[in-house]
Design a protein around this motif. Structure first.
Motif, short mmCIF file in Angstrom:
data_model
loop_
_atom_site.label_atom_id
_atom_site.label_comp_id
_atom_site.label_asym_id
_atom_site.label_seq_id
_atom_site.Cartn_x
_atom_site.Cartn_y
_atom_site.Cartn_z
N MET A 62 8.47 8.11 -2.52
CA MET A 62 8.21 8.53 -1.14
C MET A 62 8.52 7.41 -0.16
SD MET A 62 4.68 10.76 -1.12
CE MET A 62 4.93 11.62 0.43
N GLU A 63 8.86 7.81 1.05
CA GLU A 63 8.89 6.86 2.16
C GLU A 63 7.47 6.90 2.74
OE1 GLU A 63 11.92 5.24 3.02
OE2 GLU A 63 10.52 4.00 4.17
N ILE A 64 6.73 5.81 2.63
CA ILE A 64 5.32 5.79 3.06
C ILE A 64 5.20 4.94 4.33
CG2 ILE A 64 3.01 4.93 2.45
CD1 ILE A 64 3.47 7.38 0.86
N TYR A 65 4.54 5.50 5.34
CA TYR A 65 4.40 4.78 6.61
C TYR A 65 3.11 3.99 6.69
CZ TYR A 65 7.82 8.45 7.39
OH TYR A 65 8.87 9.30 7.25
N ARG A 69 -3.72 4.03 4.08
CA ARG A 69 -4.14 5.43 4.17
C ARG A 69 -3.68 6.20 2.92
NH1 ARG A 69 -7.54 8.88 4.42
NH2 ARG A 69 -6.92 10.98 5.00
N ALA A 70 -2.47 5.88 2.43
CA ALA A 70 -1.96 6.55 1.23
C ALA A 70 -2.89 6.29 0.05
CB ALA A 70 -0.54 6.06 0.92
N ASP A 75 -7.17 8.09 -3.70
CA ASP A 75 -8.53 7.95 -4.22
C ASP A 75 -9.31 9.26 -4.06
OD1 ASP A 75 -10.76 6.35 -5.25
OD2 ASP A 75 -11.60 6.63 -3.24
N GLU A 76 -9.14 9.90 -2.90
CA GLU A 76 -9.83 11.19 -2.68
C GLU A 76 -9.36 12.24 -3.68
OE1 GLU A 76 -8.94 12.04 1.45
OE2 GLU A 76 -9.99 10.21 2.07
N VAL A 77 -8.05 12.29 -3.91
CA VAL A 77 -7.50 13.30 -4.83
C VAL A 77 -8.02 13.06 -6.25
CG1 VAL A 77 -5.37 14.13 -5.93
CG2 VAL A 77 -5.45 13.81 -3.46
#
Ligand SMILES: [Zn+2]
Length: 416
Positions: A62-65, A69-70, A75-77
């Motif tokens: 992925m291109e992560i900005y 936050r990612a 962690d939530e998932v």
């Protein structure tokens, strides 16, 4: 930044599936990024004792900005969906910058062929400063790193269709005939969907996981077209993975033979095949100075007939995993067949009939012609097998095992 995200060990034998959680994560991460290309499903060493169901890990690019936050989202998932209460579920997630991927090649190869510890993974993570999430003992970090680092010189595509969550755990509604229709129309581009001889549909799992069915093949377009033939309960979504399924990537072809590794190795049959209760067939080969026991277990079905027909002196190349010092055959390449003889009573030179025994240590005689002879004669008989490759039937195949239909070799005896 351009990142590879790897995830593993989120499922348990009771449910869930790492591919499903990886796709949920991918969806959630769209908030902070953009997916690039297809996700990858990488099978690791199939003999590892503490593996979960299929020992498969997933990675995607992925291109992560916003990396922080990612990682929060990941962690939530994991906390919402991974089977964390199961003691054998120890998730790991890694976020690897593209430039670091080449440094994971060797680690990935080891994870597929050899045995690695959690410590090995932590050392790599520290050395390369890889952002990661570790749950409980963090064993999933091994697969997470390996799924990012694996170099796929050979690969196939796997289309996995997922059930609606309210259907999880309930019996799958599938018209199994439609999977045979698919095979008739798309084989060999799509392969190992069904086993015709044993009436098994391999594409439909028997586990309580979210997967409705999975089909594998050489072409994305064929997989997408093929699912229109299938008659099943409706699926929520499907995804296509690039995988090392059906590639033989787990096989080692040199070095000392050790437990928990898989080999492709040449030897000479030194012990006549024998069978034990349960229908398991064994024989022994000599590899250099070492004697290696090989097994064709009952689930390998008609493949055992090939093994039963071996005799001492035959030269073979065996393919399979070693456990308890025994190689569990996935394939065999018969290189040379020894001549086979039977001993028969001699023939009467006068009337041409076979002589009978004249009594213990008395030789042979023809009662009618009064002729005698002392020794039995050796007669060559035809072998029941030919040289070339034989494989276990589809229903006994492992994810990583390369079926003969994918091998560009002469003399293939394909079991479909
Ligand atoms: Zn005679």
């Amino acid at each position: 930044m351009r990142l590879w995200i790897g995830i593993d060990d989120t499922d348990s034998l009771e449910g869930m599936c790492t591919t499903y959680i990886a796709l949920l994560l991918l969806d959630e991460l769209i908030e902070v990024g953009e997916p690039l290309g297809l996700p990858r499903l990488i099978r690791l060493n199939p003999t590892i004792p503490y593996k979960t169901r299929g020992n498969g890990a997933v990675s995607f690019q992925m291109e992560i900005y916003d990396l922080d936050r990612a990682m929060e989202i990941a962690d939530e998932v994991i906390r919402s969906f991974a089977e964390l209460e199961d003691e054998n579920t120890n998730p790991g997630v890694v976020f690897v910058e593209e430039e670091k991927v080449p440094f994971l090649r060797e680690f990935a190869e080891m994870a597929i062929k050899d045995v690695l510890s959690i410590n090995d993974a932590l050392k790599v993570i520290e050395r390369l400063s890889i952002p990661h999430l570790k749950y409980k003992n963090g064993r999933g970090l091994i697969g997470a790193l390996a799924s990012v680092g694996a170099r796929l010189d050979d690969f196939v595509y796997e289309l996995l269709a997922y059930r609606y969550p309210e259907r999880f755990g309930k019996p799958r509604i599938c018209d199994l005939e439609s999977f045979y229709d698919l095979d008739l129309r798309f084989y060999p581009v799509i392969f190992d969907t069904v086993d015709w001889c044993h009436n098994v549909v391999m594409a439909v799992p028997g586990t309580p996981c979210p997967v409705l069915f999975g089909i594998r093949g050489e072409k994305i377009e064929a997989l997408k077209e093929a699912i229109n033939i299938l008659k099943t309960e409706s699926w929520e979504k499907y995804a296509i993975f690039i995988t090392n399924h059906a590639t033989d990537m787990h096989l080692i072809s040199d070095g000392e033979v050790r437990d928990f590794r898989s080999y492709k190795i040449v030897g000479e049959v030194v012990k006549k095949p024998y069978e034990i209760v349960g229908g398991h067939v064994f024989f022994e080969i000599r590899v250099g100075e070492q004697i290696l026991k090989c097994a064709a277990f009952e689930p390998t079905k008609q493949f055992r007939n090939v093994v039963r027909a071996l005799i001492p002196g035959d030269k073979v190349e065996v393919y399979g995993s070693v456990k308890n010092s025994t190689l569990n055959l996935e394939k065999i390449n018969i290189l040379e067949l020894q001549k086979q003889f039977v001993e028969l009573n001699p023939i009467c030179p006068s009337c041409g009939k076979r002589m009978e025994s004249a009594g213990k240590n008395q030789g042979f005689r023809c009662r009618k012609c009064k002729t005698r002879a002392f020794d039995k004669i050796r007669v060559e008989i035809p072998r029941k097998i030919e040289t070339g490759f034989y494989e276990v039937p589809p229903c006994a195949r492992r994810h990583l095992t390369k079926p003969l239909i994918r091998m560009k070799v002469a003399k293939r005896h394909i079991f479909r």
